[in-house]
Design an enzyme around this catalytic site. Structure first.
Site, PDB file in Angstrom:
ATOM      1  N   SER A   1       0.832  -1.209   0.000  1.00  0.00           N
ATOM      2  CA  SER A   1       0.000   0.000   0.000  1.00  0.00           C
ATOM      3  C   SER A   1       0.861   1.251   0.000  1.00  0.00           C
ATOM      4  CB  SER A   1      -0.869  -0.024   1.261  1.00  0.00           C
ATOM      5  OG  SER A   1      -1.477   1.219   1.476  1.00  0.00           O
TER       6      SER A   1
ATOM      7  N   TYR B   1      -2.245  -1.416  10.946  1.00  0.00           N
ATOM      8  CA  TYR B   1      -2.460  -1.966   9.601  1.00  0.00           C
ATOM      9  C   TYR B   1      -1.291  -1.594   8.685  1.00  0.00           C
ATOM     10  CZ  TYR B   1      -3.913  -1.946   4.718  1.00  0.00           C
ATOM     11  OH  TYR B   1      -3.934  -2.100   3.359  1.00  0.00           O
TER      12      TYR B   1
ATOM     13  N   LYS C   1       1.918  -3.878   6.648  1.00  0.00           N
ATOM     14  CA  LYS C   1       2.389  -3.835   5.249  1.00  0.00           C
ATOM     15  C   LYS C   1       3.905  -3.633   5.217  1.00  0.00           C
ATOM     16  CE  LYS C   1      -1.475  -4.643   3.352  1.00  0.00           C
ATOM     17  NZ  LYS C   1      -1.707  -5.973   2.809  1.00  0.00           N
TER      18      LYS C   1
END
Ligand code: NAD
Ligand code: UD1
Length: 341
Positions: free
Chosen positions: A127, A152, A156
């Site tokens: 992302s 979150y 990544k």
């Protein structure tokens, strides 16, 4: 089954669009998904659109034994696209361990099985969140990784590190990490699209749900940013364009060009668009006047981020093709279809 691609999270939003593009290009697809954030009926939408039904296994990849059994059952996997993860930024702040457990363990179990079964190729869903608030725009793949603003986002970053370190010692492993900007829209057939559970966090589903009457009004988070109209800027990429990049990445890994340990590509349009511009484009595409009001900034939001796409354009020979209005029209068509309007 010479070209069997394992698509983890394949009944999810981006995964389902990618399965269609893979099957259109002649690949066989095996979806592994625990249906924690998707519905089994997505398989019907994929079949209706592509004319083929992928293999499906309900598997929780954060469970090691189940993941091992999956690989034992399907010895013909030649490459993996790993979409399966939890992705709700706000929830990851309140329940961090849920995110670390699922997102990290799932990748680790896949990598262990890739080594065990000699599967060489993996495409990872990363992302643009890894760039945080970039120092320079458009942001290139060489920009520094900034401290993550949520658990979150941190998963990544850690997953990219796990991939890099594993690639360094497993000489058979080839990895492509794709850093998505803001995926939006639906398949033009409206057979599949985004199905957020509960109140959407993301802008476009909130817009379409407001326009259809499910939500009273859209809250625009902040109008005091240092941008031309004061609202925050993002790079909204059509989900089908995004899906197509995965097919190119898989072909690259299976062919000669991808024989590098780890390659990272930005997947965006290269165009920064403000929240008010998205609203205007939606109103044009749908003919619906949207009710919205400006409220305070949302915590953790960056001011502006959009992609430098030159590396993906030249190396992958891929370019986002669909414009924002067309993309928002597809999201609107999908919203109307699922609400029977
Ligand atoms: P999604 O939630 O629609 O799809 C993810 C799928 O993975 C779901 O079907 C879910 O049921 C499944 N899943 C989750 N944990 C699993 C597990 N342990 N075992 C098996 N299946 C599991 O999300 P999406 O929008 O399609 O995103 C796909 C990937 O792209 C994710 O990794 C996400 O973090 C990443 N990503 C998404 C965006 C975005 O805006 N949608 C942006 C950047 C990156
Ligand atoms: C968010 C995540 C990002 C994740 C991506 C995909 C944050 C800080 N970032 O990106 O890590 O990869 O989702 O899930 O959460 N907006 C409104 N009103 C709304 C919703 C959004 O004004 O009701 C604005 C936001 O402030 C932002 C833009 O719309 O400026 C896009 O928001 P969103 O769709 O949530 O995506 P990101 O925040 O860019």
């Amino acid at each position: 089954m010479s070209k069997l691609i394992l698509v983890t999270g394949g009944t999810g939003y981006i995964g389902s669009h990618t399965c269609i593009e893979l099957m259109n290009e002649g690949f066989e697809v095996l979806i592994a998904d625990n249906l924690s954030n998707s519905d089994i009926s997505v398989l019907d939408g994929i079949e209706k659109t592509s004319g083929k039904r992928p293999f499906f296994e309900k598997v929780d990849l954060s469970d090691e034994t189940s993941t091992n059994l999956l690989f034992d059952k399907y010895p013909g996997i030649v490459a993996i696209i790993h979409f399966a993860a939890y992705k709700a930024v706000g929830e990851s702040v309140s329940i961090p361990l849920k995110y670390y457990y699922n997102n990290l363990n799932s990748l680790i179990h896949l990598l262990n099985n890739m080594e065990r079964k000699k599967v060489a190729n993996i495409v990872f869903s990363s992302s643009c969140t890894v760039y945080g608030e970039p120092d320079e725009l458009p942001v290139t793949e060489k920009a520094p990784i900034k401290p993550a603003s949520s658990p979150y986002g941190n998963t990544k970053q850690i997953c990219e590190e796990i991939l890099r370190d594993t690639g360094a010692v497993n000489e058979n492993l080839n990895i492509i990490s794709l850093r998505y900007f803001n995926p939006v829209g639906a398949h033009p057939s409206a057979n599949i699209g985004e199905l957020p559970l509960g109140v959407p966090n993301n802008l476009v589903p909130f817009i379409t749900q407001t326009a259809i009457g499910l939500r009273d009004e859209l809250k625009v988070f902040g109008s005091d940013y240092n941008t031309p109209d004061g609202t925050a800027i993002r790079d909204y990429i059509n989900v089908v364009d995004l899906a197509k990049a995965h097919v190119i990445a898989i072909k690259r890994l299976l062919g000669k060009a991808g024989k590098k340990k780890l390659e990272v590509f930005n997947l965006g349009t290269g165009r920064g668009v403000s929240v008010l511009e998205v609203i205007n484009a939606f109103e044009k595409a749908s003919g619906v006047k949207l009710k919205y009001k400006i409220v305070d900034r949302r915590e953790g939001d960056v001011e502006k981020v959009f992609a430098d796409t030159r590396f993906a354009n030249t190396e992958l020979g891929w370019k986002a093709e669909k414009n924002l209005e067309e993309t928002l029209a597809s999201a609107w068509k999908w919203e109307k279809k699922i609400r029977n309007k």
